[in-house]
Design a protein around this motif. Sequence first.
Motif, PDB file in Angstrom:
ATOM      1  N   GLU A  18       0.827  -1.202   0.000  1.00 22.57           N
ATOM      2  CA  GLU A  18       0.000   0.000   0.000  1.00 22.57           C
ATOM      3  C   GLU A  18       0.868   1.261   0.000  1.00 22.57           C
ATOM      4  OE1 GLU A  18      -2.355  -0.663   3.462  1.00 22.57           O
ATOM      5  OE2 GLU A  18      -3.805  -1.899   2.412  1.00 22.57           O
ATOM      6  N   LYS A  19       1.913   1.263   0.811  1.00 22.65           N
ATOM      7  CA  LYS A  19       2.800   2.428   0.866  1.00 22.65           C
ATOM      8  C   LYS A  19       3.518   2.632  -0.462  1.00 22.65           C
ATOM      9  CE  LYS A  19       3.790   2.782   5.783  1.00 22.65           C
ATOM     10  NZ  LYS A  19       4.846   2.742   6.808  1.00 22.65           N
ATOM     11  N   GLY A  22       0.914   3.900  -3.156  1.00 19.49           N
ATOM     12  CA  GLY A  22       0.081   5.061  -2.852  1.00 19.49           C
ATOM     13  C   GLY A  22      -1.383   4.712  -2.674  1.00 19.49           C
ATOM     14  N   ASP A  23      -1.650   3.515  -2.211  1.00 21.66           N
ATOM     15  CA  ASP A  23      -3.027   3.058  -2.052  1.00 21.66           C
ATOM     16  C   ASP A  23      -3.690   3.746  -0.857  1.00 21.66           C
ATOM     17  OD1 ASP A  23      -4.911   1.031  -3.183  1.00 21.66           O
ATOM     18  OD2 ASP A  23      -4.984   0.452  -1.090  1.00 21.66           O
ATOM     19  N   GLN A  24      -4.957   4.045  -0.971  1.00 22.24           N
ATOM     20  CA  GLN A  24      -5.726   4.734   0.065  1.00 22.24           C
ATOM     21  C   GLN A  24      -6.229   3.794   1.154  1.00 22.24           C
ATOM     22  OE1 GLN A  24      -6.068   8.021   0.202  1.00 22.24           O
ATOM     23  NE2 GLN A  24      -7.359   7.990   1.995  1.00 22.24           N
ATOM     24  N   ARG A  25      -6.170   2.482   0.923  1.00 24.53           N
ATOM     25  CA  ARG A  25      -6.765   1.525   1.865  1.00 24.53           C
ATOM     26  C   ARG A  25      -6.189   1.620   3.270  1.00 24.53           C
ATOM     27  NH1 ARG A  25      -6.689  -4.278  -0.491  1.00 24.53           N
ATOM     28  NH2 ARG A  25      -4.503  -3.752  -0.565  1.00 24.53           N
ATOM     29  N   LYS A  27      -5.031   4.265   4.866  1.00 25.31           N
ATOM     30  CA  LYS A  27      -5.604   5.425   5.554  1.00 25.31           C
ATOM     31  C   LYS A  27      -7.058   5.143   5.934  1.00 25.31           C
ATOM     32  CE  LYS A  27      -2.579   8.748   3.341  1.00 25.31           C
ATOM     33  NZ  LYS A  27      -2.474   9.854   2.402  1.00 25.31           N
ATOM     34  N   ASP A  28      -7.793   4.518   5.016  1.00 25.64           N
ATOM     35  CA  ASP A  28      -9.188   4.186   5.303  1.00 25.64           C
ATOM     36  C   ASP A  28      -9.286   3.199   6.464  1.00 25.64           C
ATOM     37  OD1 ASP A  28      -9.915   5.823   3.227  1.00 25.64           O
ATOM     38  OD2 ASP A  28     -10.270   4.193   1.804  1.00 25.64           O
ATOM     39  N   LYS A  31      -8.876   4.978   9.729  1.00 28.19           N
ATOM     40  CA  LYS A  31     -10.101   5.695  10.100  1.00 28.19           C
ATOM     41  C   LYS A  31     -11.149   4.729  10.669  1.00 28.19           C
ATOM     42  CE  LYS A  31      -9.564   9.425   6.768  1.00 28.19           C
ATOM     43  NZ  LYS A  31     -10.095  10.003   5.531  1.00 28.19           N
ATOM     44  N   THR A  56     -17.099  11.136   4.534  1.00 34.86           N
ATOM     45  CA  THR A  56     -17.033  11.786   3.227  1.00 34.86           C
ATOM     46  C   THR A  56     -17.912  13.036   3.147  1.00 34.86           C
ATOM     47  OG1 THR A  56     -18.769  10.331   2.391  1.00 34.86           O
ATOM     48  CG2 THR A  56     -16.486   9.665   1.990  1.00 34.86           C
TER      49      THR A  56
END
Length: 88
Positions: A18-19, A22-25, A27-28, A31, A56
């Motif tokens: 992911e790093k 640049g995957d958003q998973r 960070k999601d 959260k 969102t």
Amino acid sequence: MPFMTNGKRDYKKERAWEKANGDQRGKDRAKRNQARAAAGLKVGDPREADHKKPLTEGGSNAKSNVRVVSAKTNAQKEVRRKKAEAKK
């Protein structure tokens, strides 16, 4: 799943991928984990944290915005949200 080692999910490999991509998973996921903690859910609890006002749309992980629901209820809410969004 591409991030399996001996039949188990390899979170270190998954996070590294992911790093690198640049995957958003990641960070999601962070959260979601914050929301679960705010709702008082422990690891292994099958229930989910549901945001009354979605992140969102400007919602937060504050305890007042998070409620505990079953996975089925949360999935149904997401389906309804996506259908309403498609109509716009």
